[in-house]
Structures are given as structure tokens and as C-alpha cells.
Design an enzyme around this catalytic site. Structure first.
Site, short mmCIF file in Angstrom:
data_model
loop_
_atom_site.label_atom_id
_atom_site.label_comp_id
_atom_site.label_asym_id
_atom_site.label_seq_id
_atom_site.Cartn_x
_atom_site.Cartn_y
_atom_site.Cartn_z
N ASP A 87 1.66 5.57 3.39
CA ASP A 87 2.10 5.55 2.00
C ASP A 87 2.76 4.21 1.70
O ASP A 87 2.21 3.16 2.02
CB ASP A 87 3.02 6.75 1.74
CG ASP A 87 3.21 7.04 0.27
OD1 ASP A 87 2.46 7.87 -0.26
OD2 ASP A 87 4.10 6.45 -0.35
N TYR A 124 6.81 1.63 -7.56
CA TYR A 124 5.43 1.65 -8.06
C TYR A 124 5.21 0.51 -9.05
O TYR A 124 4.21 -0.20 -9.01
CB TYR A 124 5.15 2.99 -8.74
CG TYR A 124 4.93 4.15 -7.83
CD1 TYR A 124 3.66 4.71 -7.67
CD2 TYR A 124 5.98 4.74 -7.12
CE1 TYR A 124 3.44 5.80 -6.85
CE2 TYR A 124 5.78 5.82 -6.29
CZ TYR A 124 4.51 6.34 -6.16
OH TYR A 124 4.30 7.41 -5.33
N HIS A 149 -0.91 13.91 4.76
CA HIS A 149 -0.31 12.68 4.28
C HIS A 149 1.07 12.44 4.91
O HIS A 149 1.45 11.31 5.16
CB HIS A 149 -0.19 12.75 2.76
CG HIS A 149 0.30 11.50 2.12
ND1 HIS A 149 -0.45 10.34 2.08
CD2 HIS A 149 1.46 11.22 1.48
CE1 HIS A 149 0.24 9.40 1.44
NE2 HIS A 149 1.40 9.90 1.08
#
Length: 443
Positions: free
Chosen positions: A228, A364, A421
Site C-alpha cells: 500500500d 493521497y 491486502h
């Protein structure tokens, strides 16, 4: 999950969109700091920028903040239920209500505090921002230092169960020469690290801070691991190739060729000529971008706006994060099969108590890049050894063909049959085995 597509901040959305610390530990309440910030007091740069000291760190949250959390949970105003029988409109009302009611009545944050405070925790200031981290040394000599980087909506909690297998491999089927010294930092804007007050804290800047951190701890060589956000930061670190960085290991690598990434973003069907593994990866990402990536588009383009909800509503924060546990864990949509409710709520509560909904979303915005694209991540610029493990229920299963094309210095590639994940969290022993194998060649 890190930034999932590249967007312009000024144009419409494009595409389909985790031993006791030595000495006395200083008690630090970040909730007090948060109140100070609300009163206009800056707490991120509490020490001079040139202070390179490493200070012991201990967590204690004021009881008033826990009481306030319970009050807010009890006063949740719920929406009406979804009109479908699945998760296609978002996480279902009954599931969130069940989790949140447990959060407000039976969950005990003090157990999470005790778990973290039983580990050696520290804080140091790098580039003007406080970096909080766990540092556990192996009892074996010549242990290989590894820095483990979490993602979103993860945290340092992701790696706690890996500390034993990594630092004491003989207790888990390994050998003394397999041992690691483990460093687990919180990314700035996440957990108990400081919240940056200036722009520029994207993957490259964090990577530079990680190199400073490792060397400030006295290490002259090390390896880096991440999935990630941690994958993107490890890629950035490998591109920078600071002296002493031996290799990186990734779970969620950036392997998609640039032309295929553009086709996925355009919503095109898989082109002819792809192998079964490549078509499976293509279709997985097409489905992800087409139906499940709106959260990322919001955090890329409007982190401040979503931050108001994540900072004000515990139930809103819980649903925003829990949905990702449902979708991205290897659990057939029931994350409680691989993570306990308390484990998931430890993570959610950490985001709540540190008030990092907005600041974590800003990563982000700072990244604003496609983290699956080998072209966007400039993976061919990486010259040091790279290891990749593909876990069964990752967002997409990176094919070996794409991986070798994307990372010319790839020395280890392995697909495993379990894990999603949140691989280190879901399958800590398997995760540790993969790191032993991936970094064997650089010891």
C-alpha cells in the site's frame, strides 16, 4: 490503500476513478495536543528542527477523550438502510451498526495502549516533523535491520504480530541467521507521528525521512518493506538508493505497463494477447477502478472535505475504514475470519483518537499518482534488488511477467495461497517467511 489513479487537482476526475522500552518513558497525550491545535497552538514542531534526539515514547489517552468517543457513538444518527442485498451501495447498515455498538459498549482501548506500551516506542524529529516508531532489536547478532511501512487504512498495528517471527525466528521455524531488527514508523499524518503543516510530504520525502531514521538509530545498512503506501514509499526509497539500502520487498507492487494502465483507466476491455494471469490482473483492476475506487478519488482530490466527516463522526470513520477490511482481506467479505473485532477497532480508534482522518487523507493528495503503474512509479529506475510476494486476495495479483518487466532488478517473486491486502496483519508468520526468503541474498 494508496493513491489509485492520477488526477488533476484543478480538473474533473479522470478515468474511472505494525521487550519493554529501556528507561523512563515519557507519557504523551496527543489528545491534549489536538486540543492545543484547535486553540491555534502548533504542536507538530514541538522541538527545534535540528534536534536529532531519540526520545522514549509512551501512550496514554485522557479518559475524557474515551468518554467523549462513547458519547458520540451513542448519539449516532444513522441513515436508512441500503436498497440492495450486497455491498454494491457501500458497507451495509446492519454490519456497521453491529461493529459500532460493540465499539461503544464492550471495546477497551486500554488493552491496545498496553499492547503498544509493552513495546519499545520512540519519537524523533526529522525535517521538522515528529516521527513516532517502534524499534525492536533481535537477541541474535548480525540481525538485518528492516523498516516496515504501513498503508491506509492501516497503521503500526498491522505489523505487531510480525515482530516475534522476525526478531526471534527460531521460535517460528526459522534460524538465527534469519533474524531482523524491526523498525515500524507511523507515516507523518498518521497515528502518533506529527501532522505536517506544510506541503510536500509525499512518498519521496517520507522515503528520505526513513533513511535518516534508520541511520539515526545507528545502522549502516538495512532493507525496506511495504505494501500500500509502504510499497510506494519503498519504491521511492529504492529509486533514491541511499548508501546502505540493500534491497526492498513489496506486497502490492507497481507492475502494470503504462499502456495497459491507461486502457484500464479508460474503461477499455482487456486487449487480446494477454496471458491468463495478465488478463486476470487486468480485469481485477478494471473492476476496482470501475466500482470500488471512489474513496480514493475523494481523498486524492478533496482530503480536507472528507476530513470533516472523519474527524467529527466515529461511526462515519468506522464505516469508511471497515469497508476496506471487508473488501481487501482474504476473508470472503467477512474480515472477522482473519482479524478480530478488537484488532480492527484498535486501528479505527487510533485514527479517531489522533484525529488523523484528514491528515492521512492528504497523503493521497500529495502522492496524486497511480500506484499500480510501473510507468508512473518509475520502477525501471530501481537498480537495487527487489523482492515481490503476491498474496492471494490482494487488490490485484501482479503477474510474474509484468513484475520482471517492471522491476529489472527483481531477485525474488512468489505467489502465496493465503492473505489479502493487509498481509502482515492477516498472515504474520507467512509474511515473515516471505521476508526471510526475499532478503536471503543480501545478508
Amino acid at each position: 490503500m494508496t493513491t489509485i489513479a492520477k488526477f488533476s487537482k484543478s480538473s474533473p476526475l479522470l478515468g474511472r476513478a505494525i521487550a519493554i522500552a529501556v528507561g523512563s518513558l515519557a507519557t504523551m497525550s496527543y489528545l491534549q495536543s489536538a486540543r492545543a491545535e484547535e486553540a491555534g497552538v502548533t504542536t507538530v514542531q514541538a522541538r527545534p528542527a535540528l534536534d536529532e534526539s531519540i526520545r522514549p515514547f509512551r501512550i496514554h489517552v485522557d479518559q475524557s477523550q474515551l468518554d467523549d468517543l462513547k458519547r458520540r457513538i451513542a448519539e449516532t444518527r444513522w441513515p436508512d438502510r441500503e436498497t440492495v442485498g450486497d455491498i454494491s451501495q457501500g458497507i451495509q447498515l446492519a454490519r456497521v451498526q453491529d461493529l459500532v455498538r460493540y465499539w461503544g459498549t464492550d471495546y477497551d482501548w486500554r488493552k491496545a495502549e498496553d499492547q503498544l506500551n509493552a513495546l519499545p516506542q520512540f519519537i524523533t524529529t526529522i525535517d521538522g516533523v515528529d516521527i513516532q516508531f517502534i524499534h525492536v532489536r533481535s537477541r541474535y547478532p548480525n540481525a538485518l535491520p528492516v523498516i516496515l511501512t504501513h498503508g491506509w487504512p492501516g497503521s503500526i498495528f498491522e505489523f505487531i504480530k510480525t515482530i516475534g517471527p522476525l526478531t526471534d525466528p527460531t521460535a517460528y521455524g526459522g534460524k538465527p541467521e534469519d533474524s531482523f531488527d524491526v523498525i515500524i514508523p507511523s507515516i507523518p499524518g498518521h497515528g502518533f507521528s506529527g501532522r505536517p503543516t506544510d506541503q510536500g510530504w509525499g512518498p519521496d520525502r517520507v522515503a528520505r525521512a526513513w533513511d535518516v531514521l534508520v541511520k539515526r538509530l545507528g545502522y549502516t545498512h538495512y532493507v525496506s518493506q511495504g505494501g500500500d503506501h509502504g510499497s510506494v514509499i519503498s519504491d521511492a526509497l529504492a529509486r533514491q538508493a541511499p548508501k546502505g539500502l540493500l534491497a526492498i520487498h513489496l506486497n502490492m507492487p507497481a507492475t502494470v505497463p503504462g499502456d495497459l494502465m491507461r486502457a484500464i483507466n479508460n474503461g477499455d476491455a482487456a486487449p487480446a494477447g494477454l496471458s491468463p494471469a495478465e488478463k486476470g490482473a487486468y480485469d481485477s483492476l478494471s473492476a476496482f477502478f470501475g466500482r470500488n475506487a471512489a474513496y480514493g478519488a475523494m481523498m486524492v482530490t478533496r482530503p480536507q472535505t472528507i476530513g470533516y466527516s472523519l474527524s467529527d463522526s466515529p461511526s462515519g470513520l468506522a464505516s469508511w475504514i471497515y469497508e476496506k477490511f471487508v473488501q481487501w482481506s482474504d476473508s470472503d467479505g467477512v474480515p472477522e475470519r482473519v482479524l478480530t473485532r478488537d484488532e480492527m477497532l484498535n486501528d479505527i480508534t487510533l485514527y479517531w483518537l489522533t484525529n488523523t482522518g484528514a491528515s492521512s487523507s492528504r497523503f493521497y493528495w500529495e502522492n496524486n499518482n497511480n500506484n499500480f503503474s510501473s510507468e508512473a512509479q518509475k520502477t525501471k529506475d530501481i537498480k537495487i534488488p527487489v523482492g515481490i510476494t503476491v498474496f492471494q486476495k490482494e487488490i490485484y495479483k501482479a503477474p510474474e511477467s509484468w513484475s520482471r518487466q517492471a522491476y529489472p532488478s527483481l531477485v525474488y517473486y512468489h505467489q502465496v495461497e493465503r492473505g489479502g491486502h493487509f498481509a502482515a496483519w492477516e498472515q504474520p508468520q507467512l509474511f515473515a517467511q516471505e521476508l526471510r526468503a526475499a532478503f536471503k541474498s543480501v545478508r
